[in-house]
Design a protein around this motif. Structure first.
Motif, PDB file in Angstrom:
ATOM      1  N   TYR A 280     -29.025 -14.135   2.370  1.00 32.02           N
ATOM      2  CA  TYR A 280     -28.440 -12.863   2.325  1.00 32.02           C
ATOM      3  C   TYR A 280     -27.748 -12.334   3.631  1.00 32.02           C
ATOM      4  N   ASN A 281     -28.228 -13.098   4.926  1.00 33.82           N
ATOM      5  CA  ASN A 281     -27.338 -12.672   5.940  1.00 33.82           C
ATOM      6  C   ASN A 281     -25.937 -13.168   5.695  1.00 33.82           C
ATOM      7  N   PHE A 282     -25.569 -14.441   5.129  1.00 37.28           N
ATOM      8  CA  PHE A 282     -24.418 -14.795   4.785  1.00 37.28           C
ATOM      9  C   PHE A 282     -23.725 -13.818   3.906  1.00 37.28           C
ATOM     10  N   ILE A 283     -24.313 -13.143   2.890  1.00 34.52           N
ATOM     11  CA  ILE A 283     -23.820 -12.373   2.096  1.00 34.52           C
ATOM     12  C   ILE A 283     -23.506 -11.077   2.826  1.00 34.52           C
ATOM     13  N   LEU A 284     -24.490 -10.638   3.472  1.00 34.44           N
ATOM     14  CA  LEU A 284     -23.925  -9.251   4.192  1.00 34.44           C
ATOM     15  C   LEU A 284     -22.748  -9.541   5.097  1.00 34.44           C
ATOM     16  N   ALA A 285     -22.572 -10.615   5.767  1.00 33.82           N
ATOM     17  CA  ALA A 285     -21.531 -10.907   6.657  1.00 33.82           C
ATOM     18  C   ALA A 285     -20.367 -10.928   6.002  1.00 33.82           C
ATOM     19  N   ASP A 286     -20.639 -11.499   4.772  1.00 34.47           N
ATOM     20  CA  ASP A 286     -19.249 -11.701   3.882  1.00 34.47           C
ATOM     21  C   ASP A 286     -18.888 -10.154   3.397  1.00 34.47           C
ATOM     22  N   LEU A 287     -19.943  -9.259   2.932  1.00 36.25           N
ATOM     23  CA  LEU A 287     -19.537  -8.141   2.512  1.00 36.25           C
ATOM     24  C   LEU A 287     -18.821  -7.364   3.551  1.00 36.25           C
ATOM     25  N   GLU A 288     -19.180  -7.273   4.743  1.00 33.81           N
ATOM     26  CA  GLU A 288     -18.740  -6.558   5.780  1.00 33.81           C
ATOM     27  C   GLU A 288     -17.162  -7.069   6.240  1.00 33.81           C
ATOM     28  N   THR A 289     -16.549  -7.967   5.839  1.00 30.43           N
ATOM     29  CA  THR A 289     -15.285  -8.287   5.873  1.00 30.43           C
ATOM     30  C   THR A 289     -14.502  -7.597   4.955  1.00 30.43           C
ATOM     31  N   MET A 290     -15.049  -6.950   3.857  1.00 24.71           N
ATOM     32  CA  MET A 290     -14.237  -6.317   2.976  1.00 24.71           C
ATOM     33  C   MET A 290     -13.989  -4.713   2.837  1.00 24.71           C
ATOM     34  N   ASP A 291     -13.251  -4.268   2.248  1.00 22.37           N
ATOM     35  CA  ASP A 291     -13.116  -2.835   1.779  1.00 22.37           C
ATOM     36  C   ASP A 291     -14.260  -2.375   1.270  1.00 22.37           C
ATOM     37  N   ARG A 292     -14.954  -1.262   1.446  1.00 17.70           N
ATOM     38  CA  ARG A 292     -15.984  -0.836   0.859  1.00 17.70           C
ATOM     39  C   ARG A 292     -16.016  -0.601  -0.502  1.00 17.70           C
ATOM     40  N   ARG A 293     -14.819  -0.412  -1.225  1.00 14.51           N
ATOM     41  CA  ARG A 293     -14.687  -0.252  -2.629  1.00 14.51           C
ATOM     42  C   ARG A 293     -14.844  -1.595  -3.084  1.00 14.51           C
ATOM     43  N   THR A 294     -14.299  -2.620  -2.559  1.00  8.58           N
ATOM     44  CA  THR A 294     -14.056  -3.968  -3.081  1.00  8.58           C
ATOM     45  C   THR A 294     -15.751  -4.497  -3.257  1.00  8.58           C
ATOM     46  N   ARG A 295     -16.285  -4.026  -2.501  1.00  8.61           N
ATOM     47  CA  ARG A 295     -17.831  -4.707  -2.495  1.00  8.61           C
ATOM     48  C   ARG A 295     -18.569  -4.724  -3.729  1.00  8.61           C
TER      49      ARG A 295
ATOM     50  N   LEU B  47     -22.206 -24.456   4.960  1.00  8.64           N
ATOM     51  CA  LEU B  47     -22.319 -25.777   4.003  1.00  8.64           C
ATOM     52  C   LEU B  47     -22.008 -25.457   2.726  1.00  8.64           C
ATOM     53  N   LYS B  48     -21.277 -24.575   2.180  1.00  3.89           N
ATOM     54  CA  LYS B  48     -21.050 -24.172   0.906  1.00  3.89           C
ATOM     55  C   LYS B  48     -22.144 -23.876  -0.119  1.00  3.89           C
ATOM     56  N   THR B  49     -23.003 -23.380   0.264  1.00  9.33           N
ATOM     57  CA  THR B  49     -24.306 -23.230  -0.530  1.00  9.33           C
ATOM     58  C   THR B  49     -24.461 -21.932  -1.334  1.00  9.33           C
ATOM     59  N   VAL B  50     -23.499 -21.081  -0.713  1.00 10.45           N
ATOM     60  CA  VAL B  50     -23.565 -19.530  -1.179  1.00 10.45           C
ATOM     61  C   VAL B  50     -22.127 -19.492  -1.773  1.00 10.45           C
ATOM     62  N   LEU B  51     -21.895 -18.967  -3.104  1.00 10.18           N
ATOM     63  CA  LEU B  51     -20.572 -19.066  -3.631  1.00 10.18           C
ATOM     64  C   LEU B  51     -20.351 -17.637  -4.136  1.00 10.18           C
ATOM     65  N   ARG B  52     -19.071 -16.810  -3.946  1.00  8.29           N
ATOM     66  CA  ARG B  52     -18.925 -15.617  -4.300  1.00  8.29           C
ATOM     67  C   ARG B  52     -17.816 -15.504  -5.331  1.00  8.29           C
ATOM     68  N   ILE B  53     -18.068 -14.641  -6.402  1.00 12.63           N
ATOM     69  CA  ILE B  53     -17.048 -14.295  -7.249  1.00 12.63           C
ATOM     70  C   ILE B  53     -16.771 -12.729  -7.178  1.00 12.63           C
ATOM     71  N   ASP B  54     -15.673 -12.465  -7.826  1.00  3.41           N
ATOM     72  CA  ASP B  54     -15.301 -10.916  -7.974  1.00  3.41           C
ATOM     73  C   ASP B  54     -15.269 -10.632  -9.573  1.00  3.41           C
ATOM     74  N   LEU B  55     -16.246  -9.984 -10.062  1.00  2.00           N
ATOM     75  CA  LEU B  55     -16.338  -9.709 -11.527  1.00  2.00           C
ATOM     76  C   LEU B  55     -15.008  -9.461 -12.117  1.00  2.00           C
ATOM     77  N   ARG B  56     -13.938  -8.940 -11.296  1.00  2.00           N
ATOM     78  CA  ARG B  56     -12.713  -8.629 -12.090  1.00  2.00           C
ATOM     79  C   ARG B  56     -11.885  -9.984 -12.418  1.00  2.00           C
ATOM     80  N   TRP B  57     -12.385 -10.985 -11.581  1.00  2.00           N
ATOM     81  CA  TRP B  57     -11.349 -12.229 -11.899  1.00  2.00           C
ATOM     82  C   TRP B  57     -11.601 -12.706 -13.275  1.00  2.00           C
ATOM     83  N   TYR B  58     -12.836 -12.484 -13.800  1.00  2.00           N
ATOM     84  CA  TYR B  58     -13.229 -12.966 -15.106  1.00  2.00           C
ATOM     85  C   TYR B  58     -13.105 -11.773 -16.215  1.00  2.00           C
ATOM     86  N   VAL B  59     -12.894 -10.542 -15.826  1.00  2.37           N
ATOM     87  CA  VAL B  59     -12.960  -9.463 -16.854  1.00  2.37           C
ATOM     88  C   VAL B  59     -14.501  -9.248 -17.138  1.00  2.37           C
ATOM     89  N   TRP B  60     -15.254  -9.379 -16.345  1.00  2.00           N
ATOM     90  CA  TRP B  60     -16.784  -8.886 -16.335  1.00  2.00           C
ATOM     91  C   TRP B  60     -16.998  -7.552 -15.775  1.00  2.00           C
TER      92      TRP B  60
END
Length: 887
Positions: A129-144, A194-207
């Motif tokens: 979750y620390n990885f996720i939080l750090a990743d989210l903080e690199t993004m525009d808030r609307r994108t999160r 270590l590439k153990t946490v992988l992110r997707i954007d729902l919009r990529w797949y029309v989800w």
């Protein structure tokens, strides 16, 4: 001389065996041979031919019984290399006799693992979750709000190497793109080293949120973590569970009905055809299809017809499958046996309504191109209605446990190249039996069945396009298809090492927990024995008990998902709790009352002794997560998921002021010492000071990162703000930065300043508390002992005594002069403790947990004799007339 003193056999063994120093050299040579001749198909880029993707991991070859130490003849891997079947005969570059001999000698010498395996870094859920939080903080808030995550951390912790993990990544890449209506292949992005946490954007797949929540309805491993990072991830992504296991997803979303639902396929193939801009009836009537019919498909038990249509995204193939007629079937008419309509050589035209004498099929499958070029699959009955599994009387899949063909995973396993090339037999049948049909029927058959060469060319072209698309996912078009391979691995029985890794334990830790728990022994007692396993189904059935016994957190229930926002990208309040869970408490100085920030949107005034509500302050429209009392105890301030901070009159329960200039969860609130200012901080990265009387903003700081805690100096000089794994000291009057501590390894979640303002402390998500003396950059004391976040910290008496409370359900008293363990631990809480305080009498503490239980703790016996001392001098700002609060 030595040889003469040994038995002959022992002496011979000594002469013929390699020296101990040679073991490493033999291992290096064997590993080099495997890397040269086997790695391309058994590990490189996640290749998993034969189910083996760890060919260069010598220890695993032994552990998984591919190699039997000291016995080359019993080692299946060596036998295949020695007899020339591995590498496959078609490979031009072959192992030399010397390389084969090196492998043989390595096995005969004991199959050493070569270099020592480096210590593996364990990835905890908190790390994830620390990885996720750090990743989210690199993004525009609307994108999160569009971001979701998949984890392979438990597989890494179980000892899988990077090649093995790459197979899982390939499977995930392939599946999410096979569940997509997006126009491009877009693979999940790794966010950790270590590439153990992988992110997707729902919009990529029309989800959207509906699709994600449908996935969560099936998810059995959802645990609501009591960490700031996990809450911040939920707030940012607008979902209670933004992270799921990648292996579970691959094994479950690849199988109907979830497969159909994520891909958003309707209940009839006719409706699917509309999505694809296919008019099947018109295509047949206007002879825009190409058919191939044959016996012996390898899947269908009897005849099969393949039919190709052009679609909006390329190709659309469907099958007509036939059940086998009984051998004694047949009515005689004029002494002749009437042909069975399930025989496509007698009835090649149809389906019903499109021919005078149509074939009679029992069902079928469809394979069609998605907009990104990946393939989707569908199984239907004779009426074109959707089926999760095909009838085994018609088709079967020997790889599935029940041998049933399942929509999704069975199709991917079988159709690894796309449509399986099959030569048409009807065209030649017509040529050799022209009198079997009328001239008109014969002409139509020729139009619909153009012959094997034409159809095979179409199959070849479609397969080429599909292989090019699959390559973009990192997967390969091969016999051992990634999704079905990972599905079988996930469905396999669990041994102790795998089970332990799935719940964040070491094997010894899990074994000990099972030993002392009667509940766990009933479910998982088999794991206590050497080589013992439990089935995946038993593991799933008992996972709730496992979560409770190991205190892993709160088990997620999909039924408690809240309403979604207007754009259907997430929940309005992913943190809301319907049972009034306490998120934070502020205690009155005498300990008789507490103000509670409640998960049910209310602020509660709680009678500690009576264990009941005195009143509720209602006005927030989201869950409440922060609360504080004014110095005189007359007013309370609260912060909520609705983006507001509100001030309340404790006597009347009325709202006196609302500050609404936050755009996310208000996670921390405080008054200044004279009660005229409110200070609020939020997950939007904003800290603001404003007048309680009219809400006028005095100063405002932005872009601090996720704000998690605030503490105000009782002397009115400064305040502390925890944000982005740092502690910022600010001037209270202006908000200007005085100094900053950190970055730390985990978010800081609680802050405290001593009554004289000369000491302060910070508690972290990682269970660590740091104590500073005012003016110093380095922490004077670091206190470690909590197993989980330190939700509350209080420092007093010149920094000597510190009280902490944590998500591990304990309260701890520390004497910082001892610099070691807590001098006392209070363990009477069941749920996580959210707040604790020293009472004004100096001999007791109060602590409150998530279930609203408030417990006293007598601590004078731990603190020793205390000489009478004058109270610490507190220098408050010059008294002023209190400005009347705005109603």
């Amino acid at each position: 001389m030595l040889l003469r003193t040994l038995p002959i056999a022992a002496a011979f063994a000594l002469l013929t065996s390699p020296a101990l120093g040679d073991d490493k050299e033999l291992a290096v040579k064997a590993q080099a041979a495997f890397k040269t001749h086997c790695y391309r198909c058994h590990g490189q880029d996640g290749a998993v031919e034969g189910g083996v993707n760890y060919i260069t991991d010598l220890a695993k070859l032994v552990g998984r019984k591919k190699v039997v130490p000291k016995d080359p003849a019993a080692s299946r891997l060596f036998r295949r290399i020695d007899d020339g079947t591995m590498p496959p005969p078609g490979e031009k570059i072959r192992p030399t006799a010397e390389e084969i001999n090196d492998i043989k000698k390595w096995i005969a010498a004991g199959a050493s693992g070569g270099d020592a395996v480096p210590t593996r870094t364990t990835i905890t859920t908190a790390d994830t979750y620390n990885f996720i939080l750090a990743d989210l903080e690199t993004m525009d808030r609307r994108t999160r709000r569009f971001q979701r995550y998949f984890s392979l951390a438990h597989l890494h912790n179980a000892g899988l190497g990077d090649e093995e993990l790459q197979t899982y990544r390939n499977a995930l890449n392939k599946l999410v793109n096979s569940l997509s209506w997006g126009s491009k292949v877009v693979n999940p992005v790794a966010i950790d080293p270590l590439k153990t946490v992988l992110r997707i954007d729902l919009r990529w797949y029309v989800w959207d949120a509906t699709i994600w929540n449908r996935i969560l309805q099936e998810y059995p491993y959802g645990i609501l973590e009591d960490t700031t990072a996990a809450r911040a991830a939920s707030v940012g992504t607008l979902t209670k569970v933004p992270l799921i296991r990648a292996d579970w997803f691959v094994a479950t979303a690849s199988r109907a009905p979830l497969y159909y639902d994520v891909l958003q396929l309707p209940a009839s193939i006719t409706e699917v055809e509309k999505l694809l801009r296919v008019d099947a009836i018109a295509d047949i009537q206007q002879e825009r299809v190409a058919r191939a019919a044959f016996n012996g498909s390898g899947i269908s038990r009897f005849n099969r017809i393949l039919e190709r249509h052009d679609s909006a995204h390329g190709m659309y193939w469907r099958t007509y499958d036939f059940d086998e007629p009984p051998a004694n079937l047949g009515d005689r008419l004029n002494g002749n046996l009437v042909p069975d309509p399930r025989n496509v050589f007698a009835f090649p035209l149809g389906p019903a309504g499109l021919a005078e004498f149509p074939f009679k099929h029992a069902g079928g499958e469809a394979i069609f191109a998605l907009p990104n070029g990946m393939h989707a699959y569908y199984i239907m009955n004779a009426n074109n209605n959707r089926l999760d599994k095909a009838p085994q009387a018609i088709v079967s899949d020997p790889k599935r446990p029940d041998r049933a063909v399942e929509a999704g995973v069975s199709c991917m396993s079988c159709h690894v190249t796309g449509i399986i090339p099959k030569a048409d037999q009807v065209f030649d049948h017509l040529a050799k039996n022209p009198k079997a049909f009328t001239r008109a029927e014969g002409d139509l058959i020729k139009a619909l069945y153009p012959g094997k060469d034409i159809v095979l060319k179409q199959m070849e072209d479609d397969a080429k396009r599909y292989a090019e698309t699959v390559a973009k996912t990192g997967a390969r078009v091969s016999k051992y298809e990634a999704v079905s391979t990972i599905t079988l691995k996930y469905e396999a029985d669990l041994d102790l090492e795998t089970a332990a890794a799935e719940v964040g334990q070491t094997p010894n830790q899990l074994r000990e927990k099972i030993d002392v728990s009667e509940t766990l022994r009933k479910h998982f007692g088999a794991l206590r024995a050497a080589g013992g396993t439990v089935s995946r189904q038993i593991w799933l059935q008992a996972f709730g008990d496992l979560t409770r016994e190991l205190r892993l957190g709160t088990l997620f229930l999909a039924s408690l998902n809240g309403p979604t926002n207007a754009d259907n990208t997430g929940e309005i309040d992913p943190l809301e709790s319907r049972d009034g869970t306490a998120n934070q408490m502020a205690f009155a100085a005498d300990g008789l009352r507490a103000v509670v920030a409640s998960g049910d949107r209310s602020v509660r005034l709680w009678d500690v002794e009576g264990r009941r509500d005195v009143k509720r302050f209602v006005g927030h429209t989201g869950s409440v997560w922060s609360v504080a009392l004014s110095t005189d105890g007359k007013y309370a301030i609260s912060g909520s998921m609705d983006g507001t901070a509100r001030v309340w009159d404790m006597y009347s329960g009325l709202q006196l002021q609302k500050y609404a200039d936050h755009s996310s969860l208000v996670s921390a609130v405080a008054f200044n010492p004279n009660g005229k200012w409110g200070i609020s901080g939020g997950f939007d990265g904003v800290v603001a000071a404003w007048k309680v009387a009219n809400g006028e903003e005095l100063w405002r700081l932005e872009k601090l990162g996720t704000v998690t805690a605030i503490a105000v100096d009782p002397t009115g000089s400064y305040l502390l703000v925890a944000a982005n794994r740092q502690v910022h000291m600010l001037e209270l009057a202006t908000g200007k930065t005085i100094r900053t501590h950190g970055k730390f390894t985990a978010p800081v979640v609680s802050l405290s300043i001593s009554p004289n303002g000369k000491w302060y402390a910070a508690g972290g998500d990682d269970g660590t508390t740091r104590v500073w003396k005012l003016g110093e950059n380095a922490a004077d004391y670091t206190l470690a002992g909590h197993d989980g976040p330190v939700r509350s910290v209080v420092v007093k008496d010149g920094g000597k005594w510190v009280l902490t409370a944590g998500a591990d359900s304990t309260v701890r008293l520390w004497d910082t002069s001892m610099k070691k363990e807590a001098i006392a631990v209070f363990k009477k809480h069941g749920p996580p403790v959210v707040s604790a305080t020293f009472l004004s009498n100096g001999t007791q503490t109060l602590s409150g947990d998530r279930d609203m239980t408030v417990l006293p703790w007598k601590i004078d016996k731990f603190m020793g004799p205390r000489p009478m001392q004058p109270p610490e001098k507190i220098e408050l700002p010059a008294p002023e007339e209190r400005i009347p609060y705005a109603k």
